[in-house]
Design an enzyme around this catalytic site. Structure first.
Site, PDB file in Angstrom:
ATOM      1  N   ASN A  81      73.240  11.107  92.261  1.00  0.00           N
ATOM      2  CA  ASN A  81      73.457  10.456  93.547  1.00  0.00           C
ATOM      3  C   ASN A  81      73.156   8.965  93.480  1.00  0.00           C
ATOM      4  OD1 ASN A  81      74.288  12.322  95.860  1.00  0.00           O
ATOM      5  ND2 ASN A  81      72.865  13.555  94.647  1.00  0.00           N
TER       6      ASN A  81
ATOM      7  N   HIS B 249      57.018   1.072  76.509  1.00  0.00           N
ATOM      8  CA  HIS B 249      56.579  -0.152  75.841  1.00  0.00           C
ATOM      9  C   HIS B 249      55.169   0.043  75.295  1.00  0.00           C
ATOM     10  CE1 HIS B 249      59.833  -2.841  77.053  1.00  0.00           C
ATOM     11  NE2 HIS B 249      59.867  -2.143  78.178  1.00  0.00           N
TER      12      HIS B 249
ATOM     13  N   ARG C  16      54.563  15.477  82.477  1.00  0.00           N
ATOM     14  CA  ARG C  16      54.375  16.600  81.543  1.00  0.00           C
ATOM     15  C   ARG C  16      55.556  17.540  81.665  1.00  0.00           C
ATOM     16  NH1 ARG C  16      49.004  16.290  83.950  1.00  0.00           N
ATOM     17  NH2 ARG C  16      49.698  17.811  85.450  1.00  0.00           N
TER      18      ARG C  16
END
Length: 187
Positions: free
Chosen positions: A82, A113, A165
């Site tokens: 969407n 990063h 997780r």
């Protein structure tokens, strides 16, 4: 609202199909985008797929306006993304299974990063593990999924959740960080 494309009457499809084919032809001429049959891509979507970072879409996939998508990305059949989503496959990529729905303003980032103190953050090396999203998954509006996560088949990610997780099959997760709050089979 790309899903409306699939409910058009024949008289409207007479102009809509050629228009969509022109949008897709321009996109595939400029980028390494591979499209299945009967896909819809809003002309206001931004797809970036340089060589080696291909975007591959199965049949009947939809990408709505104002989404930013950077490969590598592989979509199964009937995947809907969407409006306003930001998706970046990093080096490893993102794989999204058949019939998965991604609501508006969802972020999927398959990279991270470094944060060492020996140099500025913007000069840090980037790592990438990839993201895998199973089949028949719903990711609610404004949710985020970080690099290295696998979301199981038939799972639901609640609105605004930040998934850090792995999510089991059929799980319902919510919160920041997201945690399991239910199972779709428990009804």
């Amino acid at each position: 609202m790309p899903w409306l494309y699939y409910s058009l009457k024949d008289k409207h499809l007479a102009w809509a199909r050629p228009w969509q084919q022109a949008v897709q032809a321009e996109l595939t001429a400029l980028e390494t985008v591979h499209l299945g049959q009967d896909c819809f891509i809003a002309p206001e979507a931004r797809l970036f797929a340089e060589p080696g970072r291909d975007i591959r879409m199965g049949n009947r996939c939809m990408i709505a306006a104002e989404s930013f998508i950077h490969g590598p990305l592989t979509l199964g059949d009937e995947v809907a993304i969407n409006h306003g989503c930001s998706i970046d496959g990093g080096r490893v990529g993102i794989k999204i299974g058949n019939r998965t729905r991604i609501a508006n303003n969802v972020t999927l980032y398959a990279f991270n990063h470094g944060m060492a103190l020996d140099r500025p953050l913007y000069q840090q090396a980037v790592s990438s593990l990839g993201i895998t999203i199973g089949e028949d998954v719903w990711i609610g509006a404004q949710a985020g999924v970080v690099d290295g996560v696998t979301i199981g088949n038939h799972a639901v990610v609640g609105m605004g959740a930040i998934v850090t997780r792995d999510v089991p099959d059929y799980a319902i997760v919510a919160g920041n960080p997201a945690r399991v709050i239910g199972d779709r089979r428990d009804k």
